[in-house]
Design a protein around this motif. Sequence first.
Motif, PDB file in Angstrom:
ATOM      1  N   ILE A   1       0.838  -1.195   0.000  1.00  0.00           N
ATOM      2  CA  ILE A   1       0.000   0.000   0.000  1.00  0.00           C
ATOM      3  C   ILE A   1       0.879   1.253   0.000  1.00  0.00           C
ATOM      4  CG2 ILE A   1      -1.672   1.341   1.365  1.00  0.00           C
ATOM      5  CD1 ILE A   1      -2.903  -1.159   0.145  1.00  0.00           C
ATOM      6  N   CYS A   2       0.494   2.211  -0.831  1.00  0.00           N
ATOM      7  CA  CYS A   2       1.146   3.526  -0.894  1.00  0.00           C
ATOM      8  C   CYS A   2       0.114   4.595  -0.533  1.00  0.00           C
ATOM      9  CB  CYS A   2       1.624   3.809  -2.321  1.00  0.00           C
ATOM     10  SG  CYS A   2       2.827   2.665  -2.982  1.00  0.00           S
ATOM     11  N   ASN A   3       0.609   5.794  -0.259  1.00  0.00           N
ATOM     12  CA  ASN A   3      -0.293   6.910   0.001  1.00  0.00           C
ATOM     13  C   ASN A   3      -0.509   7.726  -1.269  1.00  0.00           C
ATOM     14  OD1 ASN A   3       1.576   9.328  -0.100  1.00  0.00           O
ATOM     15  ND2 ASN A   3       2.617   8.080   1.435  1.00  0.00           N
ATOM     16  N   ASN A   4      -1.495   8.601  -1.227  1.00  0.00           N
ATOM     17  CA  ASN A   4      -1.830   9.423  -2.391  1.00  0.00           C
ATOM     18  C   ASN A   4      -1.184  10.811  -2.338  1.00  0.00           C
ATOM     19  OD1 ASN A   4      -3.368  10.521  -0.338  1.00  0.00           O
ATOM     20  ND2 ASN A   4      -5.230  10.689  -1.556  1.00  0.00           N
ATOM     21  N   ARG A   5      -0.183  10.977  -1.497  1.00  0.00           N
ATOM     22  CA  ARG A   5       0.498  12.269  -1.364  1.00  0.00           C
ATOM     23  C   ARG A   5       1.906  12.260  -1.946  1.00  0.00           C
ATOM     24  NH1 ARG A   5      -2.327  15.024   2.902  1.00  0.00           N
ATOM     25  NH2 ARG A   5      -4.470  14.806   2.187  1.00  0.00           N
ATOM     26  N   GLY A   6       2.345  11.124  -2.450  1.00  0.00           N
ATOM     27  CA  GLY A   6       3.677  11.054  -3.038  1.00  0.00           C
ATOM     28  C   GLY A   6       4.781  10.748  -2.048  1.00  0.00           C
ATOM     29  N   GLY A   7       4.418  10.459  -0.798  1.00  0.00           N
ATOM     30  CA  GLY A   7       5.421  10.157   0.224  1.00  0.00           C
ATOM     31  C   GLY A   7       5.881   8.714   0.158  1.00  0.00           C
ATOM     32  N   TRP A   8       7.182   8.516   0.194  1.00  0.00           N
ATOM     33  CA  TRP A   8       7.796   7.179   0.166  1.00  0.00           C
ATOM     34  C   TRP A   8       8.997   7.270   1.086  1.00  0.00           C
ATOM     35  CZ3 TRP A   8       6.888   3.046  -3.574  1.00  0.00           C
ATOM     36  CH2 TRP A   8       7.830   2.010  -3.526  1.00  0.00           C
ATOM     37  N   GLY A   9       9.033   6.503   2.156  1.00  0.00           N
ATOM     38  CA  GLY A   9      10.185   6.612   3.027  1.00  0.00           C
ATOM     39  C   GLY A   9      10.049   5.966   4.386  1.00  0.00           C
ATOM     40  N   LYS A  10       8.894   5.372   4.672  1.00  0.00           N
ATOM     41  CA  LYS A  10       8.708   4.671   5.941  1.00  0.00           C
ATOM     42  C   LYS A  10       7.964   3.369   5.682  1.00  0.00           C
ATOM     43  CE  LYS A  10       8.514   8.654   9.024  1.00  0.00           C
ATOM     44  NZ  LYS A  10       7.729   9.353  10.029  1.00  0.00           N
ATOM     45  N   GLY A  11       8.161   2.420   6.572  1.00  0.00           N
ATOM     46  CA  GLY A  11       7.437   1.160   6.481  1.00  0.00           C
ATOM     47  C   GLY A  11       8.030   0.192   5.468  1.00  0.00           C
ATOM     48  N   PHE A  12       7.168  -0.631   4.879  1.00  0.00           N
ATOM     49  CA  PHE A  12       7.589  -1.697   3.974  1.00  0.00           C
ATOM     50  C   PHE A  12       8.313  -1.167   2.734  1.00  0.00           C
ATOM     51  CE2 PHE A  12       6.583  -4.803   0.540  1.00  0.00           C
ATOM     52  CZ  PHE A  12       7.330  -5.865   1.033  1.00  0.00           C
ATOM     53  N   SER A  28      -7.025  12.815  12.228  1.00  0.00           N
ATOM     54  CA  SER A  28      -8.168  12.192  12.910  1.00  0.00           C
ATOM     55  C   SER A  28      -8.484  10.912  12.160  1.00  0.00           C
ATOM     56  CB  SER A  28      -9.370  13.138  12.924  1.00  0.00           C
ATOM     57  OG  SER A  28      -9.799  13.405  11.621  1.00  0.00           O
ATOM     58  N   GLY A  29      -8.212   9.807  12.778  1.00  0.00           N
ATOM     59  CA  GLY A  29      -8.453   8.511  12.155  1.00  0.00           C
ATOM     60  C   GLY A  29      -7.285   8.061  11.293  1.00  0.00           C
ATOM     61  N   PRO A  30      -7.267   6.779  10.985  1.00  0.00           N
ATOM     62  CA  PRO A  30      -6.172   6.221  10.193  1.00  0.00           C
ATOM     63  C   PRO A  30      -6.288   6.632   8.719  1.00  0.00           C
ATOM     64  CG  PRO A  30      -7.790   4.525  10.634  1.00  0.00           C
ATOM     65  CD  PRO A  30      -8.233   5.753  11.386  1.00  0.00           C
ATOM     66  N   PRO A  31      -5.146   6.678   8.007  1.00  0.00           N
ATOM     67  CA  PRO A  31      -5.177   7.061   6.586  1.00  0.00           C
ATOM     68  C   PRO A  31      -5.640   5.958   5.629  1.00  0.00           C
ATOM     69  CG  PRO A  31      -2.902   6.930   7.381  1.00  0.00           C
ATOM     70  CD  PRO A  31      -3.798   6.666   8.554  1.00  0.00           C
ATOM     71  N   ILE A  32      -5.795   4.720   6.109  1.00  0.00           N
ATOM     72  CA  ILE A  32      -6.241   3.629   5.230  1.00  0.00           C
ATOM     73  C   ILE A  32      -7.625   3.956   4.674  1.00  0.00           C
ATOM     74  CG2 ILE A  32      -7.364   2.264   7.049  1.00  0.00           C
ATOM     75  CD1 ILE A  32      -5.277   0.755   4.246  1.00  0.00           C
ATOM     76  N   LEU A  54       1.698   1.645   9.041  1.00  0.00           N
ATOM     77  CA  LEU A  54       1.548   3.099   9.076  1.00  0.00           C
ATOM     78  C   LEU A  54       0.179   3.567   8.587  1.00  0.00           C
ATOM     79  CD1 LEU A  54       5.087   4.006   7.723  1.00  0.00           C
ATOM     80  CD2 LEU A  54       4.281   4.170  10.087  1.00  0.00           C
ATOM     81  N   ALA A  55      -0.472   2.764   7.740  1.00  0.00           N
ATOM     82  CA  ALA A  55      -1.795   3.141   7.228  1.00  0.00           C
ATOM     83  C   ALA A  55      -2.880   3.020   8.299  1.00  0.00           C
ATOM     84  CB  ALA A  55      -2.166   2.291   6.014  1.00  0.00           C
ATOM     85  N   GLY A  56      -2.600   2.241   9.369  1.00  0.00           N
ATOM     86  CA  GLY A  56      -3.517   2.166  10.500  1.00  0.00           C
ATOM     87  C   GLY A  56      -4.731   1.270  10.317  1.00  0.00           C
ATOM     88  N   GLY A  57      -4.712   0.425   9.294  1.00  0.00           N
ATOM     89  CA  GLY A  57      -5.857  -0.442   9.052  1.00  0.00           C
ATOM     90  C   GLY A  57      -5.894  -1.653   9.974  1.00  0.00           C
ATOM     91  N   ARG A  58      -7.042  -2.310   9.994  1.00  0.00           N
ATOM     92  CA  ARG A  58      -7.223  -3.505  10.815  1.00  0.00           C
ATOM     93  C   ARG A  58      -7.242  -4.729   9.908  1.00  0.00           C
ATOM     94  NH1 ARG A  58     -12.219  -1.544  12.753  1.00  0.00           N
ATOM     95  NH2 ARG A  58     -12.846  -3.720  12.881  1.00  0.00           N
TER      96      ARG A  58
END
Length: 161
Positions: free
Chosen positions: A25-36, A94-98, A130-134
């Motif tokens: 999983i990636c984020n939609n902000r272009g950030g790459w540098g933590k986690g897997f 507020s809340g996880p980014p997933i 980091l995405a905070g999902g369950r």
Amino acid sequence: MLDIRYVTGDATSPQAKGPKIIAHICNNRGGWGKGFVLAISKRWPEPEAAYRRWHRDRAGNDFELGAVQLVQVARDIWVANMIGQHGIKTSRSSGPPIRYDAVRQCLHHLAAHATRLGATIHMPRIGTGLAGGRWERIEPLITSELTDHGIPVTIYDVSPA
């Protein structure tokens, strides 16, 4: 219908013969540098470079929640950059980014890629770091979008130190 296979090991070193896709999983902000992504970048530079180009040129492509970018890193290995996270977790969040709907959409696209390539899917427990999902919400998505359609999936848990 297949069951998800769980193993202890490194998802960047998939345990299977034939074509393999490593999904994350990636984020939609272009950030790459933590986690897997750090493990991916340590092994291959192409997925990060491709993701950064995809984000930079997003006005003219499909870079958005639910999209998947497939990057070939070896003769029989691809990395699937899947946008299933809105932004990143901060102290003001507020809340996880997933975004579970985006993860489902990503997995649907991933199934098409896997079918076309005749590939097995390999991943860590996507969306739970980091995405905070369950996991109890993500695992059924993997089942309904992948294993229920006959696509073999292996989940890698890191061995305890």
